[in-house]
Design an enzyme around this catalytic site. Sequence first.
Site, mmCIF file in Angstrom:
data_model
loop_
_atom_site.group_PDB
_atom_site.id
_atom_site.type_symbol
_atom_site.label_atom_id
_atom_site.label_comp_id
_atom_site.label_asym_id
_atom_site.label_seq_id
_atom_site.Cartn_x
_atom_site.Cartn_y
_atom_site.Cartn_z
ATOM 1 N N GLY A 11 0.783 -1.237 0.000
ATOM 2 C CA GLY A 11 0.000 0.000 0.000
ATOM 3 C C GLY A 11 0.810 1.280 0.000
ATOM 4 O O GLY A 11 0.331 2.311 0.483
ATOM 5 N N ARG A 65 -16.248 -14.988 -10.228
ATOM 6 C CA ARG A 65 -15.700 -13.631 -10.165
ATOM 7 C C ARG A 65 -16.828 -12.592 -10.196
ATOM 8 O O ARG A 65 -16.806 -11.592 -9.506
ATOM 9 C CB ARG A 65 -14.779 -13.453 -11.381
ATOM 10 C CG ARG A 65 -13.770 -12.357 -11.248
ATOM 11 C CD ARG A 65 -12.876 -12.297 -12.460
ATOM 12 N NE ARG A 65 -11.926 -13.389 -12.541
ATOM 13 C CZ ARG A 65 -10.828 -13.507 -11.795
ATOM 14 N NH1 ARG A 65 -10.542 -12.596 -10.910
ATOM 15 N NH2 ARG A 65 -10.026 -14.526 -11.937
ATOM 16 N N MET A 90 -4.175 -7.195 -6.782
ATOM 17 C CA MET A 90 -3.743 -8.320 -7.603
ATOM 18 C C MET A 90 -4.895 -9.294 -7.850
ATOM 19 O O MET A 90 -4.820 -10.479 -7.504
ATOM 20 C CB MET A 90 -2.544 -9.017 -6.942
ATOM 21 C CG MET A 90 -1.310 -8.131 -6.875
ATOM 22 S SD MET A 90 -0.856 -7.471 -8.503
ATOM 23 C CE MET A 90 0.747 -6.760 -8.172
ATOM 24 N N ARG A 91 -5.967 -8.754 -8.413
ATOM 25 C CA ARG A 91 -7.098 -9.597 -8.757
ATOM 26 C C ARG A 91 -7.737 -9.018 -10.011
ATOM 27 O O ARG A 91 -7.870 -7.789 -10.128
ATOM 28 C CB ARG A 91 -8.091 -9.577 -7.595
ATOM 29 C CG ARG A 91 -9.142 -10.639 -7.698
ATOM 30 C CD ARG A 91 -10.036 -10.691 -6.471
ATOM 31 N NE ARG A 91 -11.327 -11.221 -6.889
ATOM 32 C CZ ARG A 91 -11.561 -12.506 -7.093
ATOM 33 N NH1 ARG A 91 -10.633 -13.403 -6.873
ATOM 34 N NH2 ARG A 91 -12.739 -12.921 -7.520
ATOM 35 N N ILE A 92 -8.103 -9.911 -10.918
ATOM 36 C CA ILE A 92 -8.680 -9.450 -12.189
ATOM 37 C C ILE A 92 -10.142 -9.089 -11.976
ATOM 38 O O ILE A 92 -10.883 -9.812 -11.303
ATOM 39 C CB ILE A 92 -8.520 -10.546 -13.272
ATOM 40 C CG1 ILE A 92 -7.032 -10.756 -13.565
ATOM 41 C CG2 ILE A 92 -9.280 -10.193 -14.544
ATOM 42 C CD1 ILE A 92 -6.721 -12.036 -14.298
ATOM 43 N N HIS A 109 0.975 0.590 -13.172
ATOM 44 C CA HIS A 109 1.785 -0.598 -13.461
ATOM 45 C C HIS A 109 3.254 -0.195 -13.545
ATOM 46 O O HIS A 109 3.588 0.825 -14.161
ATOM 47 C CB HIS A 109 1.311 -1.248 -14.762
ATOM 48 C CG HIS A 109 2.044 -2.516 -15.049
ATOM 49 N ND1 HIS A 109 1.745 -3.706 -14.402
ATOM 50 C CD2 HIS A 109 3.089 -2.774 -15.851
ATOM 51 C CE1 HIS A 109 2.580 -4.636 -14.826
ATOM 52 N NE2 HIS A 109 3.408 -4.104 -15.700
ATOM 53 N N GLU A 174 6.203 6.269 -9.170
ATOM 54 C CA GLU A 174 4.782 5.922 -8.992
ATOM 55 C C GLU A 174 4.101 6.881 -8.014
ATOM 56 O O GLU A 174 3.000 7.359 -8.269
ATOM 57 C CB GLU A 174 4.660 4.495 -8.427
ATOM 58 C CG GLU A 174 4.969 3.412 -9.417
ATOM 59 C CD GLU A 174 4.609 2.030 -8.906
ATOM 60 O OE1 GLU A 174 4.173 1.214 -9.721
ATOM 61 O OE2 GLU A 174 4.773 1.758 -7.692
HETATM 62 C C1 GAR Z 1 3.146 -1.208 -7.486
HETATM 63 O O1 GAR Z 1 4.488 -1.198 -7.911
HETATM 64 C C2 GAR Z 1 2.211 -1.311 -8.674
HETATM 65 O O2 GAR Z 1 2.681 -0.647 -9.815
HETATM 66 C C3 GAR Z 1 2.164 -2.804 -8.886
HETATM 67 O O3 GAR Z 1 2.073 -3.321 -7.576
HETATM 68 C C4 GAR Z 1 2.835 -2.487 -6.693
HETATM 69 C C5 GAR Z 1 1.996 -2.217 -5.478
HETATM 70 O O4 GAR Z 1 2.785 -1.592 -4.497
HETATM 71 N N1 GAR Z 1 1.046 -3.193 -9.696
HETATM 72 C C6 GAR Z 1 1.112 -4.148 -10.628
HETATM 73 O O5 GAR Z 1 2.108 -4.815 -10.840
HETATM 74 C C7 GAR Z 1 -0.177 -4.349 -11.432
HETATM 75 N N2 GAR Z 1 0.022 -5.269 -12.487
HETATM 76 P P1 GAR Z 1 2.105 -0.915 -3.232
HETATM 77 O O6 GAR Z 1 1.154 -1.960 -2.608
HETATM 78 O O7 GAR Z 1 3.230 -0.585 -2.335
HETATM 79 O O8 GAR Z 1 1.349 0.303 -3.708
#
Ligand code: GAR
Length: 202
Positions: A11, A65, A90-92, A109, A174
Amino acid sequence: MNIAVFVSGNGTNLQALINAERKEGLSGGKIALVVSNKPEAYALGRAKAAGIKTFVLEKKGFASREEYDKKTLERLRKEDIELVVLAGFMRILSAGFIDEYADRIINIHPSLLPDFKGAHGIKDAFEAGAGTTGVTVHFVAEELDSGPVILQEEVKIEQEDTLERLEEKIHKVEHKLYPKAVRLFVEGKLKVEGKKVKIKGE
Ligand code: GAR
């Protein structure tokens, strides 16, 4: 505008959005709900510490789903959510969910999409020996890690970078890019035209 942030893990992006809302604001956007599919997600503690309501729904017990997403949609309607922000969720999402929130779901991403899709975008770019990778914020389409791109920023992979160092560099970008994209959405500056996003004033 009420915003729901969807999380599954650490998060840090949620935290960056919380900090941005507190410090500079999100142009009137308010993180009203944090949704997680994992009860153990560290992100939930961050939400609670910030006084944000949480909604945790595990996949077990749901036949499909669509059934799972229906429950989430009920809660989003109740909270009057107008924007869904995926931050390491992490879920579609099902087609029904994406339809209901068409052009109102954004994702971040850790690569320059369409390169290095999937759950290990940073590691895959590093191991491929790429010279450049980056960060993408995009509207969510049905296909995983695809949809009209809102913002992208490059990150160079230097000779001396380790995977950990690259991860730090990516996360730093990010945490700057996501609040910027959310503000553009809330300000009504993003217009989806086919596969492209037009940003008003640019
Ligand atoms: C982030 O780096 C985000 O870009 C990636 O998960 C991480 C979450 O980090 N998302 C993906 O890979 C989506 N395919 P966080 O929980 O520390 O924000």
